[in-house]
Design an enzyme around this catalytic site. Structure first.
Site, PDB file in Angstrom:
ATOM      1  CG  ASN A  45     -17.218 -35.057   6.450  1.00 53.67           C
ATOM      2  OD1 ASN A  45     -17.540 -36.154   6.759  1.00 53.67           O
ATOM      3  ND2 ASN A  45     -16.025 -34.744   7.085  1.00 53.67           N
ATOM      4  CD  GLU A  47     -11.635 -33.386   5.331  1.00 57.79           C
ATOM      5  OE1 GLU A  47     -12.029 -33.229   6.592  1.00 57.79           O
ATOM      6  OE2 GLU A  47     -10.725 -33.820   4.797  1.00 57.79           O
ATOM      7  CB  CYS A  56     -20.677 -29.616   7.000  1.00 60.57           C
ATOM      8  SG  CYS A  56     -19.443 -28.257   7.546  1.00 60.57           S
ATOM      9  CD  GLU A  58     -23.607 -31.221  10.414  1.00 57.32           C
ATOM     10  OE1 GLU A  58     -22.795 -31.381   9.314  1.00 57.32           O
ATOM     11  OE2 GLU A  58     -23.147 -30.654  11.439  1.00 57.32           O
ATOM     12  CB  CYS A 105     -19.885 -25.954  11.749  1.00 50.89           C
ATOM     13  SG  CYS A 105     -20.617 -25.555  10.044  1.00 50.89           S
ATOM     14  CB  CYS A 108     -24.525 -26.716   9.686  1.00 50.28           C
ATOM     15  SG  CYS A 108     -23.095 -27.694   8.576  1.00 50.28           S
TER      16      CYS A 108
END
Length: 150
Positions: A45, A47, A56, A58, A105, A108
């Site tokens: 990830n 940010e 993310c 993924e 999430c 994803c």
């Protein structure tokens, strides 16, 4: 899926987690996916102060695979958890806290559904370590996904 592939994906996801950039949430996530050829792609990830620009782990791994010409994902492993802050002299450092099951999430899950393998479903592995994990089918995590291919 073979046990050795599962363990390798979890190990690679854990390594990718160490590369995460999460100065705001302090929640580090790593992902590792395998494509039909057996090649593994990893991601972490990343940010951003403008949270909507965060990516993310993924999706980072998926985008790396797609940018390399891959169009199908057989399985993806995800390792994630919070970080703790510890004082060191006059500054703080971030150290790993307990890893928990980190489920993908919704965004994803939707991106994963774009790259289904010939089998029609992706194994999603959420792991604390190589001996403590769960395997869930993407179709269980995202029933009725949006697709132009249906």
């Amino acid at each position: 899926m073979k046990e050795e592939v599962i363990k390798l994906l979890i190990e690679e996801a854990a390594k990718a987690r160490n590369m995460a950039y999460a100065p705001y949430s302090h929640y580090l996530v790593g992902a590792a996916l395998v494509v039909p050829s057996g090649r593994i792609y990893t991601g972490c990830n990343v940010e951003n102060a403008s949270y909507g620009l965060t990516n993310c782990a993924e999706r980072t791994a998926i985008f790396k695979a797609v940018s390399d010409g891959q169009r199908h994902i057989d399985a993806i492993a995800i390792v994630g958890g919070p970080m703790d802050k510890a004082p060191v002299g006059d500054r703080e450092i971030v150290i790993p806290a307990d890893v928990d099951y980190a489920y993908p999430c919704g965004a994803c899950r939707q991106v994963m559904s774009e790259f289904l393998p010939e089998s029609g479903d992706i194994d999603v592995i959420v792991a604390r370590c190589v001996t403590d994990y769960k395997i869930i089918k993407l179709s269980e995590l995202l029933p009725y996904s949006f697709s132009l291919n249906e």
